[in-house]
Structures are given as structure tokens and as C-alpha cells.
Design an enzyme around this catalytic site. Structure first.
Site: not given
Ligand code: EPZ
Length: 416
Positions: A22-23, A92, A116, A121-125, A304, A326, A396
Site C-alpha cells: 500500500k505504502n 492523508r 487521524c 500528523r502535520p505536513v509542515d515538512q 507499522d 514515531i 484500507r
Molecule cells: C507513512 O506515513 C506511512 N504511510 C505510515 O503508514 C507509516 O506509519 C509512517 O510513514 C511511518 O513509517 C504512507 O506511506 C502512506 P511520516 P507518513 O511523515 O509519511 C511527523 C500505515 O499503517 N511529521 O514518516 O504520514 C509525523 O507526525 C500508515 O500504513 C511531522 O511532524 O509518516 C510523525 O510523528 C500509518 N511533520 C513522524 O513525523 C511532517 O511534515 C513520521 O511521520 C511530516 C511528518
């Protein structure tokens, strides 16, 4: 609302074929926006999130044709650069259209994804990186409005390792002017799969699989054929299931080199694993040994897989500790597991699990994707009947889980 009814105590025996990841599939589908050529994909998993993403992409004008084996995308006639709230709020990963839209069309309107169950899970980065590449980004009315005549390559160091952040910025950089360096990049196999496909489309990317990606922007990308990488999370989920129930299964159509940490933990639990090509054979008898772990970014223990391994720890021959580093709220499954007779307590981001002799079936509720899988695993091991409610969470990210499990001897049925 569908439920799963599980009568536990059955050993698992037989073969389970793993679907595409999926990812990996979700960012790879968004890469269809980067070219006017055909993106011919195979091993795309049949998941709710994939159907949602395809619906979102079709709304932009991207052409989608699919048969049993192939999903073919064509982005020659994109007519809309918007990702609307009603779709983004359910998934997301929709944020992954932002980078490609900006890279190829210089504009995008993407709804801010809500939080969620497992965290804010912000997207600031994602936004910080795109601004560094010259995008003019404002946030108004719950939408990200992004504009840029031509993205400029630059050096970006994300504050933390972010999987979709890396993927968004990578897809932005492949068509940007000049060189982009992504420091602190995510190294998950799904990021590698996306990068490998982008290279096949004509992108220039060095450092794939490392935490430093160096991208030379090109004028355009062409289409390609690509088989989505096998889902390591799904594979580990089924290996946890047999660790909990006992039995002898073969996981087929899987990669065996992309989740070593999880395989080592399964061996520590007492699962006998033998690897032959794209097949892993797993034999288990008796109660598992407890395993403790803390989740970290790849190649560490994947977040995960945390809930699934915790489910096995609930019936282990001793205590264990699980630390989630995480996400801030990824223990929603703990209370539900305790309803099945587990003995788990939490302190901040650490859970302490006392292994109990047996779990006893009960009605439980899924709260997020991997928590649902954890409840299924516990239900398979519990005595009596377990009803898992709200399994739309499960759908999902798992392709026909109950069919795959009943084919190896589990007593599990979907009830409407
Ligand atoms: C991906 O989510 C996966 N989803 C998630 O899988 C997985 O748990 C996660 O990576 C960690 O491995 C997909 O690939 C579609 P992150 P993502 O950005 O990219 C913080 C599943 O079960 N962060 O690596 O959203 C964030 O809050 C799902 O299949 C910021 O603060 O995760 C988290 O604490 C669940 N600002 C950490 O970083 C940002 O701009 C890692 O998040 C981005 C992230």
C-alpha cells in the site's frame, strides 16, 4: 458496518500470497501526474486506499484504465489541480499529489489532511521543503494553495525523517531546475521503490536507499512499466498470526531482504523461519517467547508492525516492553487487547505487557489500520469468539485478509 467474526484456537497451515505494498502504491500512483506518458503498473493491491487515490487522480483528469493485472495511468490531459477535502479527509496520503502537481504544472490546491487516530500528523515538512524550492504557499480555508512558475533545486534538511515528506519532495525535485539534495531522507523500501520507478521514467536520482538523495532536475519524464514492491507489513502481519496461533505457513510473493529486524524478532519469539527465494516458511509450536522493541525509522523496527507484535506478546511466556517513538498515540489497540484478557499497561510511549496463558474472545473495536490487524491476530489466538467491529479500517490496508486467513485454516467470516 462490516464486522469480522473469529473463532480462535485454530492452527494455521498453508500458503498465503502477499499483495503489493500500500505504502509504495500510493506515491507511485501520484507519480502518474508527472508524465504525459503511460505508467503501466502491476502488483497494485486491491485496497480501499488505492481505490480512493485512483478516484482522486481521476478527478484531476488523469486517465485510469485497469484490468486484473494492470493499472495504466496517463496524465496527458490534466484538467484540475485540486485535491478536495471530502477525499483528502479519508486518506492523508492524498497530500502526495502536491509535489507532482507543483513540479509539472506549477500550481496545486490540496486540502490539509486532518489528523487521524494515531496522531496529529502535520505536513509542515512537506510545505517547508516546497517553499525552499521556491513555491509560494499559503494556507487558507483548510486548503494548501501552492504556486510556482518553476521549482528551483536546493538543499533541504527535514527536521525529522518523514516518509511521505521525502516522497513529495522527491517527486517535486525530479522536474525542478537544477540540483536538489534531500538530507535526512526516509529510506523505507517503499521510498526506494518509488525512486527506482522515477529513474525508469527518466529521472536522475543518486543515493537511493540512503538518507541523502541527490536529484538533477530534467525537463520531462516518460512513461514506464513497474511492478509495485511486495508489502512487508502485510507479510509480517501474517507471520505474527502464525506466531500467535501455531502452525506451518508459507508466505509467497514476498521480498525477504526488507524486514530483517522483524524476522529476527519472530525468531526470538520461537518461530522457525526458512527463506527460499520469494517465500518464507514459518513454523511455530507452543507459546511464544516475549520480545521487547522500540519503533524507529527504517531500517529499525517499523511502527507499522508494532501493534501486530504486541498482540503476540500478550500471550508470551513472560513480560515485554514496547516503545513507540514515531507517533504520539499509537496504542489505541491496548485497551481493546485488554478486553480480550491481555494484561498491558502504558506509561507515555511505552507499553508493558505481561504474557498471559490465554486470551478469551470478546467483542472489540478497530480504531486504526494496524490496530485492526492486531485485534484479528489476538482473536485468532483467543479461546471462543471474537467480533472485530469497524473493520473498514482494516480494508484500507489489507487485501481480502479474511479470505487469505480462512484459506489457511482460520475460522474467520465477514458479517455485514
Ligand atoms: C507513512 O506515513 C506511512 N504511510 C505510515 O503508514 C507509516 O506509519 C509512517 O510513514 C511511518 O513509517 C504512507 O506511506 C502512506 P511520516 P507518513 O511523515 O509519511 C511527523 C500505515 O499503517 N511529521 O514518516 O504520514 C509525523 O507526525 C500508515 O500504513 C511531522 O511532524 O509518516 C510523525 O510523528 C500509518 N511533520 C513522524 O513525523 C511532517 O511534515 C513520521 O511521520 C511530516 C511528518
Amino acid at each position: 458496518m462490516d464486522k469480522l467474526q473469529i473463532v480462535g484456537g485454530k492452527r494455521l497451515n498453508g500458503d498465503i500470497a502477499i499483495s503489493g505494498a500500500k505504502n509504495a502504491a500510493l506515491p507511485i500512483l501520484c507519480a502518474g501526474l508527472l508524465t504525459s506518458g503511460d505508467l503501466d503498473l502491476t502488483n497494485v493491491p486491491r485496497l480501499h486506499d488505492v481505490r480512493t487515490m485512483l478516484r482522486l487522480l481521476e478527478q484531476t483528469g488523469l486517465k485510469v484504465t485497469q484490468d486484473d493485472e494492470h493499472v495504466v495511468l496517463n496524465g496527458a490531459n490534466i484538467t484540475s489541480l485540486e485535491a478536495p477535502y471530502e477525499l483528502v479527509k479519508t486518506m492523508r496520503a492524498s497530500i502526495l499529489v502536491l509535489g507532482p502537481m507543483l513540479a509539472r504544472f506549477g500550481e496545486a490546491r490540496v486540502s490539509l489532511p486532518g489528523g487521524c487516530a494515531i496522531g496529529s500528523r502535520p505536513v509542515d515538512q512537506h510545505i517547508k521543503g516546497l517553499r525552499a524550492m521556491g513555491a509560494d504557499i499559503t494556507i487558507e480555508g483548510g486548503y494548501i494553495h501552492a504556486k510556482c512558475a518553476k521549482l528551483q533545486g536546493t538543499r533541504i534538511h527535514t527536521d525529522m525523517i518523514t516518509v511521505t515528506g521525502t516522497e513529495n519532495l522527491l517527486m517535486a525535485a525530479v522536474l525542478a531546475e537544477g540540483e536538489t539534495i534531500l538530507e535526512n531522507a526516509a529510506r523505507e523500501p517503499e521510498v526506494v521503490d518509488l525512486a527506482n520507478m522515477l529513474v525508469a521514467m527518466g529521472a536522475k536520482i543518486d543515493g537511493i536507499g540512503t538518507d541523502r538523495l541527490v536529484i538533477q532536475g530534467v525537463d520531462a519524464l516518460h512513461g514506464t512499466r513497474h511492478a509495485v514492491i511486495s508489502d512487508r507489513i502485510e507479510a509480517a502481519t501474517f507471520l505474527c498470526a502464525v506466531a500467535a496461533t501455531g502452525g506451518d505457513i508459507r508466505i509467497t510473493n514476498t521480498r525477504t531482504d526488507i524486514f530483517d529486524v522483524a524476522l529476527d524478532k519472530l525468531r526470538e519469539m520461537g518461530v522457525q523461519l526458512t527463506v527460499e527465494g520469494d517465500t518464507i516458511r514459518a513454523r511455530m509450536d507452543g507459546r511464544p517467547q516475549p520480545v521487547s522493541f522500540r519503533t524507529t525509522e527504517y531500517p529499525g523496527f517499523p511502527t507499522d508492525m508494532q501493534a501486530q507484535f504486541m498482540a503476540v506478546d500478550t500471550i508470551a511466556r513472560g513480560p515485554s516492553r514496547v516503545t513507540e517513538t514515531i507517533f504520539e498515540n499509537r496504542f489505541m489497540h491496548v485497551q481493546e487487547l485488554n478486553r480480550l484478557g491481555a494484561s498491558i499497561s502504558t506509561e507515555g510511549n511505552t507499553a508493558f505487557i505481561e504474557g498471559v496463558e490465554r486470551l478469551v474472545g470478546a467483542p472489540v473495536m478497530a480504531t486504526d489500520l494496524r490496530a485492526s490487524a492486531s485485534l484479528v491476530i489476538a482473536g485468532l489466538a483467543a479461546e471462543g469468539t471474537t467480533i472485530v467491529d469497524r473493520i473498514y479500517h482494516l480494508d484500507r490496508g489489507y487485501d481480502r485478509m479474511e479470505a487469505k486467513l480462512s484459506a489457511v485454516g482460520a475460522d474467520i467470516v465477514r458479517i455485514k
